[in-house]
Scaffold this motif. Sequence first.
Motif, PDB file in Angstrom:
ATOM      1  N   LEU A   1      22.794  42.195 -40.642  1.00  0.00           N
ATOM      2  CA  LEU A   1      21.417  42.048 -40.179  1.00  0.00           C
ATOM      3  C   LEU A   1      21.320  42.318 -38.688  1.00  0.00           C
ATOM      4  CD1 LEU A   1      20.644  38.659 -41.989  1.00  0.00           C
ATOM      5  CD2 LEU A   1      20.104  40.969 -42.806  1.00  0.00           C
ATOM      6  N   ASN A   2      20.128  42.748 -38.275  1.00  0.00           N
ATOM      7  CA  ASN A   2      19.825  42.897 -36.856  1.00  0.00           C
ATOM      8  C   ASN A   2      18.355  42.541 -36.644  1.00  0.00           C
ATOM      9  OD1 ASN A   2      18.183  45.245 -37.339  1.00  0.00           O
ATOM     10  ND2 ASN A   2      20.069  46.423 -37.526  1.00  0.00           N
ATOM     11  N   SER A   3      17.844  42.730 -35.445  1.00  0.00           N
ATOM     12  CA  SER A   3      16.474  42.312 -35.124  1.00  0.00           C
ATOM     13  C   SER A   3      15.421  43.019 -35.981  1.00  0.00           C
ATOM     14  CB  SER A   3      16.188  42.525 -33.639  1.00  0.00           C
ATOM     15  OG  SER A   3      16.375  43.882 -33.302  1.00  0.00           O
ATOM     16  N   GLU A   4      15.746  44.171 -36.532  1.00  0.00           N
ATOM     17  CA  GLU A   4      14.793  44.864 -37.405  1.00  0.00           C
ATOM     18  C   GLU A   4      14.578  44.116 -38.720  1.00  0.00           C
ATOM     19  OE1 GLU A   4      16.021  48.917 -37.940  1.00  0.00           O
ATOM     20  OE2 GLU A   4      16.049  49.305 -35.784  1.00  0.00           O
ATOM     21  N   ASN A   5      15.503  43.241 -39.077  1.00  0.00           N
ATOM     22  CA  ASN A   5      15.391  42.461 -40.310  1.00  0.00           C
ATOM     23  C   ASN A   5      14.592  41.170 -40.130  1.00  0.00           C
ATOM     24  OD1 ASN A   5      18.563  43.592 -40.421  1.00  0.00           O
ATOM     25  ND2 ASN A   5      17.292  44.004 -42.211  1.00  0.00           N
ATOM     26  N   LEU A   6      14.197  40.883 -38.889  1.00  0.00           N
ATOM     27  CA  LEU A   6      13.501  39.630 -38.591  1.00  0.00           C
ATOM     28  C   LEU A   6      12.165  39.575 -39.318  1.00  0.00           C
ATOM     29  CD1 LEU A   6      14.074  37.137 -36.946  1.00  0.00           C
ATOM     30  CD2 LEU A   6      12.963  38.210 -35.014  1.00  0.00           C
ATOM     31  N   ASN A   7      12.004  38.578 -40.196  1.00  0.00           N
ATOM     32  CA  ASN A   7      10.754  38.407 -40.933  1.00  0.00           C
ATOM     33  C   ASN A   7      10.605  36.946 -41.330  1.00  0.00           C
ATOM     34  OD1 ASN A   7      12.348  37.944 -43.243  1.00  0.00           O
ATOM     35  ND2 ASN A   7      12.233  40.075 -43.883  1.00  0.00           N
ATOM     36  N   SER A   8       9.527  36.630 -42.012  1.00  0.00           N
ATOM     37  CA  SER A   8       9.266  35.231 -42.362  1.00  0.00           C
ATOM     38  C   SER A   8      10.348  34.652 -43.274  1.00  0.00           C
ATOM     39  CB  SER A   8       7.885  35.087 -43.007  1.00  0.00           C
ATOM     40  OG  SER A   8       7.821  35.833 -44.201  1.00  0.00           O
ATOM     41  N   ASP A   9      10.943  35.481 -44.130  1.00  0.00           N
ATOM     42  CA  ASP A   9      12.023  34.989 -44.992  1.00  0.00           C
ATOM     43  C   ASP A   9      13.201  34.486 -44.157  1.00  0.00           C
ATOM     44  OD1 ASP A   9      10.625  35.590 -47.315  1.00  0.00           O
ATOM     45  OD2 ASP A   9      11.609  37.533 -47.588  1.00  0.00           O
ATOM     46  N   LEU A  10      13.569  35.257 -43.143  1.00  0.00           N
ATOM     47  CA  LEU A  10      14.685  34.844 -42.283  1.00  0.00           C
ATOM     48  C   LEU A  10      14.327  33.607 -41.464  1.00  0.00           C
ATOM     49  CD1 LEU A  10      16.530  37.999 -40.921  1.00  0.00           C
ATOM     50  CD2 LEU A  10      17.539  35.977 -41.941  1.00  0.00           C
ATOM     51  N   TYR A  11      13.106  33.557 -40.950  1.00  0.00           N
ATOM     52  CA  TYR A  11      12.695  32.360 -40.202  1.00  0.00           C
ATOM     53  C   TYR A  11      12.773  31.131 -41.103  1.00  0.00           C
ATOM     54  CZ  TYR A  11      10.993  34.888 -36.094  1.00  0.00           C
ATOM     55  OH  TYR A  11      10.904  35.642 -34.947  1.00  0.00           O
ATOM     56  N   ASN A  12      12.258  31.236 -42.322  1.00  0.00           N
ATOM     57  CA  ASN A  12      12.293  30.099 -43.245  1.00  0.00           C
ATOM     58  C   ASN A  12      13.719  29.700 -43.597  1.00  0.00           C
ATOM     59  OD1 ASN A  12       9.513  29.727 -43.346  1.00  0.00           O
ATOM     60  ND2 ASN A  12       9.271  31.233 -44.978  1.00  0.00           N
ATOM     61  N   LEU A  13      14.590  30.688 -43.758  1.00  0.00           N
ATOM     62  CA  LEU A  13      15.995  30.375 -44.012  1.00  0.00           C
ATOM     63  C   LEU A  13      16.627  29.669 -42.809  1.00  0.00           C
ATOM     64  CD1 LEU A  13      17.246  33.537 -45.919  1.00  0.00           C
ATOM     65  CD2 LEU A  13      17.257  31.184 -46.767  1.00  0.00           C
ATOM     66  N   SER A  14      16.252  30.066 -41.602  1.00  0.00           N
ATOM     67  CA  SER A  14      16.818  29.397 -40.420  1.00  0.00           C
ATOM     68  C   SER A  14      16.362  27.941 -40.371  1.00  0.00           C
ATOM     69  CB  SER A  14      16.466  30.136 -39.131  1.00  0.00           C
ATOM     70  OG  SER A  14      15.129  29.931 -38.763  1.00  0.00           O
ATOM     71  N   TYR A  15      15.116  27.660 -40.770  1.00  0.00           N
ATOM     72  CA  TYR A  15      14.649  26.269 -40.822  1.00  0.00           C
ATOM     73  C   TYR A  15      15.422  25.497 -41.889  1.00  0.00           C
ATOM     74  CZ  TYR A  15      10.702  28.577 -38.490  1.00  0.00           C
ATOM     75  OH  TYR A  15       9.909  29.346 -37.666  1.00  0.00           O
ATOM     76  N   GLU A  16      15.732  26.164 -42.999  1.00  0.00           N
ATOM     77  CA  GLU A  16      16.539  25.543 -44.049  1.00  0.00           C
ATOM     78  C   GLU A  16      17.927  25.209 -43.497  1.00  0.00           C
ATOM     79  OE1 GLU A  16      17.627  23.962 -47.679  1.00  0.00           O
ATOM     80  OE2 GLU A  16      15.630  24.520 -47.003  1.00  0.00           O
ATOM     81  N   ALA A  17      18.479  26.105 -42.671  1.00  0.00           N
ATOM     82  CA  ALA A  17      19.799  25.872 -42.086  1.00  0.00           C
ATOM     83  C   ALA A  17      19.803  24.612 -41.223  1.00  0.00           C
ATOM     84  CB  ALA A  17      20.223  27.077 -41.244  1.00  0.00           C
TER      85      ALA A  17
ATOM     86  N   ILE B   1      14.332  30.868 -31.646  1.00  0.00           N
ATOM     87  CA  ILE B   1      15.091  31.473 -30.541  1.00  0.00           C
ATOM     88  C   ILE B   1      16.536  31.718 -30.976  1.00  0.00           C
ATOM     89  CG2 ILE B   1      16.030  31.031 -28.227  1.00  0.00           C
ATOM     90  CD1 ILE B   1      13.353  29.476 -27.697  1.00  0.00           C
ATOM     91  N   TRP B   2      17.137  30.738 -31.633  1.00  0.00           N
ATOM     92  CA  TRP B   2      18.515  30.854 -32.097  1.00  0.00           C
ATOM     93  C   TRP B   2      18.661  32.058 -33.022  1.00  0.00           C
ATOM     94  CZ3 TRP B   2      21.424  25.898 -34.141  1.00  0.00           C
ATOM     95  CH2 TRP B   2      22.781  26.174 -34.284  1.00  0.00           C
ATOM     96  N   LEU B   3      17.733  32.203 -33.959  1.00  0.00           N
ATOM     97  CA  LEU B   3      17.779  33.319 -34.896  1.00  0.00           C
ATOM     98  C   LEU B   3      17.609  34.653 -34.172  1.00  0.00           C
ATOM     99  CD1 LEU B   3      17.931  34.324 -37.828  1.00  0.00           C
ATOM    100  CD2 LEU B   3      15.449  34.009 -37.962  1.00  0.00           C
ATOM    101  N   LYS B   4      16.595  34.752 -33.310  1.00  0.00           N
ATOM    102  CA  LYS B   4      16.351  36.013 -32.576  1.00  0.00           C
ATOM    103  C   LYS B   4      17.571  36.404 -31.748  1.00  0.00           C
ATOM    104  CE  LYS B   4      11.393  35.317 -32.118  1.00  0.00           C
ATOM    105  NZ  LYS B   4      10.324  34.950 -31.169  1.00  0.00           N
TER     106      LYS B   4
END
Length: 170
Positions: free
Chosen positions: A57-73, A96-99
Motif C-alpha cells: 500500500l501507499n498514499s494512493e490507497n488511502l480511503n475510508s476503508d483504510l481509515y476505518n481499519l486504522s481505528y479498528e487497530a 496521521i499515523w496511517l498517512k
Amino acid sequence: DVTLDNKQVMKQFFGLTPETPCFTKMISSIERQERKKALLLSEIHELQNKNLTFQFLNSENLNSDLYNLSYEAGKNSRFKLDENFKNNEFKNLYDIWLKKSLNKEIAFESIGVYLNEKLVGFITLGNKYDGANIGLIAIDVNYQNQGIGHELLNYTFKYLKDKKTNFVYV
C-alpha cells in the motif's frame, strides 16, 4: 475396518461404563473436543477456498476503508481508552499515523490483505533497532476469527525473511 464410537472406546480400552461416575463428563469432553476439531478443520478448508491476495500500500490507497481499519487497530489502545483524549483526538492521531505510514515517513512498508478484491486488513512495518516493528495491524471486524490475520502475518513474516530481517517487534 471396525469403527468404535466414544462409548465403546471408553468401555473397551478403559473399562469404564455409563455407571462409572465420571463417564458422562468424559464422553462430553471428548465430544466437545471433536466438535472443536471439526470446526477448525472446516474453517481452514473455507479459508483455503477464499481468494486472499496481498498488496503493498501507499498514499494512493488511502480511503475510508483504510481509515476505518486504522481505528479498528486502535480500538483497545491507550490512545482510545485514555480519558484525556477528547474531541476525536484518537481518530486524528490514527489518521496521521496511517498517512505517515503510507507515505513511508514512519513505516518502510504497508501491506493490505484483500478477500475477493475487498480490503479486509492491513499491517504497517517500521524500522526498529536491527529489525522491523509492527506499527498498525487490523482486520475488518466482519472478517475476524477466520484466519485472515494469521495469513497476513504469515505473508508479512515471509516478506521480512526474504528481506533478511532477523527480528520483528510489536
